[in-house]
Design a protein around this motif. Structure first.
Motif, PDB file in Angstrom:
ATOM      1  N   LEU A   4       0.820  -1.219   0.000  1.00 19.26           N
ATOM      2  CA  LEU A   4       0.000   0.000   0.000  1.00 19.26           C
ATOM      3  C   LEU A   4       0.852   1.267   0.000  1.00 19.26           C
ATOM      4  O   LEU A   4       0.340   2.359  -0.268  1.00 19.26           O
ATOM      5  N   GLY A   5       2.130   1.123   0.359  1.00 22.91           N
ATOM      6  CA  GLY A   5       2.988   2.303   0.489  1.00 22.91           C
ATOM      7  C   GLY A   5       2.650   3.100   1.731  1.00 22.91           C
ATOM      8  O   GLY A   5       2.795   4.322   1.755  1.00 22.91           O
ATOM      9  N   TYR A  31      -5.662   0.314  10.997  1.00 21.70           N
ATOM     10  CA  TYR A  31      -6.809  -0.207  10.244  1.00 21.70           C
ATOM     11  C   TYR A  31      -7.199  -1.578  10.775  1.00 21.70           C
ATOM     12  O   TYR A  31      -8.373  -1.855  11.015  1.00 21.70           O
ATOM     13  N   VAL A  32      -6.195  -2.446  10.945  1.00 20.00           N
ATOM     14  CA  VAL A  32      -6.429  -3.829  11.376  1.00 20.00           C
ATOM     15  C   VAL A  32      -7.067  -3.865  12.767  1.00 20.00           C
ATOM     16  O   VAL A  32      -7.948  -4.684  13.028  1.00 20.00           O
ATOM     17  N   THR A  43      -8.435   3.437  -0.395  1.00 18.04           N
ATOM     18  CA  THR A  43      -7.497   2.513   0.237  1.00 18.04           C
ATOM     19  C   THR A  43      -8.159   1.166   0.466  1.00 18.04           C
ATOM     20  O   THR A  43      -7.542   0.114   0.256  1.00 18.04           O
ATOM     21  N   LEU A  44      -9.403   1.173   0.874  1.00 26.13           N
ATOM     22  CA  LEU A  44     -10.135  -0.074   1.086  1.00 26.13           C
ATOM     23  C   LEU A  44     -10.243  -0.864  -0.223  1.00 26.13           C
ATOM     24  O   LEU A  44     -10.056  -2.082  -0.239  1.00 26.13           O
ATOM     25  N   LEU A  45     -10.509  -0.166  -1.318  1.00 33.17           N
ATOM     26  CA  LEU A  45     -10.558  -0.815  -2.637  1.00 33.17           C
ATOM     27  C   LEU A  45      -9.196  -1.379  -3.022  1.00 33.17           C
ATOM     28  O   LEU A  45      -9.096  -2.480  -3.565  1.00 33.17           O
ATOM     29  N   GLN A  46      -8.146  -0.649  -2.713  1.00 34.77           N
ATOM     30  CA  GLN A  46      -6.794  -1.114  -3.003  1.00 34.77           C
ATOM     31  C   GLN A  46      -6.468  -2.365  -2.180  1.00 34.77           C
ATOM     32  O   GLN A  46      -5.884  -3.322  -2.692  1.00 34.77           O
ATOM     33  N   ARG A  49     -16.653  -5.892  -0.227  1.00 37.97           N
ATOM     34  CA  ARG A  49     -17.686  -6.115   0.800  1.00 37.97           C
ATOM     35  C   ARG A  49     -17.220  -7.090   1.881  1.00 37.97           C
ATOM     36  O   ARG A  49     -17.745  -7.077   2.989  1.00 37.97           O
ATOM     37  N   GLU A  50     -16.246  -7.946   1.552  1.00 38.69           N
ATOM     38  CA  GLU A  50     -15.711  -8.874   2.554  1.00 38.69           C
ATOM     39  C   GLU A  50     -14.894  -8.153   3.630  1.00 38.69           C
ATOM     40  O   GLU A  50     -14.641  -8.729   4.681  1.00 38.69           O
ATOM     41  N   LEU A  51     -14.494  -6.933   3.347  1.00 36.51           N
ATOM     42  CA  LEU A  51     -13.664  -6.174   4.293  1.00 36.51           C
ATOM     43  C   LEU A  51     -14.479  -5.284   5.225  1.00 36.51           C
ATOM     44  O   LEU A  51     -13.924  -4.668   6.110  1.00 36.51           O
ATOM     45  N   ILE A  52     -15.787  -5.257   5.018  1.00 34.82           N
ATOM     46  CA  ILE A  52     -16.645  -4.354   5.773  1.00 34.82           C
ATOM     47  C   ILE A  52     -17.621  -5.144   6.632  1.00 34.82           C
ATOM     48  O   ILE A  52     -18.192  -6.119   6.189  1.00 34.82           O
TER      49      ILE A  52
END
Length: 64
Positions: free
Chosen positions: A22-23, A32-33, A43-46, A56-59
């Motif tokens: 992600l840089g 975030y974690v 960033t979420l899309l990245q 959607r799996e990240l939310i």
């Protein structure tokens, strides 16, 4: 709330790997974690692209 921690664990990926891709600093990714801060949508899309998952799996849904 997000599920980044769970998805990383499911894929056997370390936070340091994600931070490098992600840089961003390890501390930022760790926030975030741990859900201390939430990533911007871009960033979420990245993250979803890097982990090869649907965003959607990240939310965590707020709907019951």
């Amino acid at each position: 709330m997000n599920r980044i921690k769970e998805v990383l664990e499911e894929h056997g990926i370390k936070q340091t790997w994600l931070a490098e891709r992600l840089g961003k600093s390890y501390n930022m990714v760790n926030s975030y974690v741990q859900n201390r801060s939430q990533p911007r949508l871009e960033t979420l899309l990245q993250i979803a692209n890097l982990l090869n998952v649907d965003v959607r799996e990240l939310i965590v849904s707020s709907k019951k």
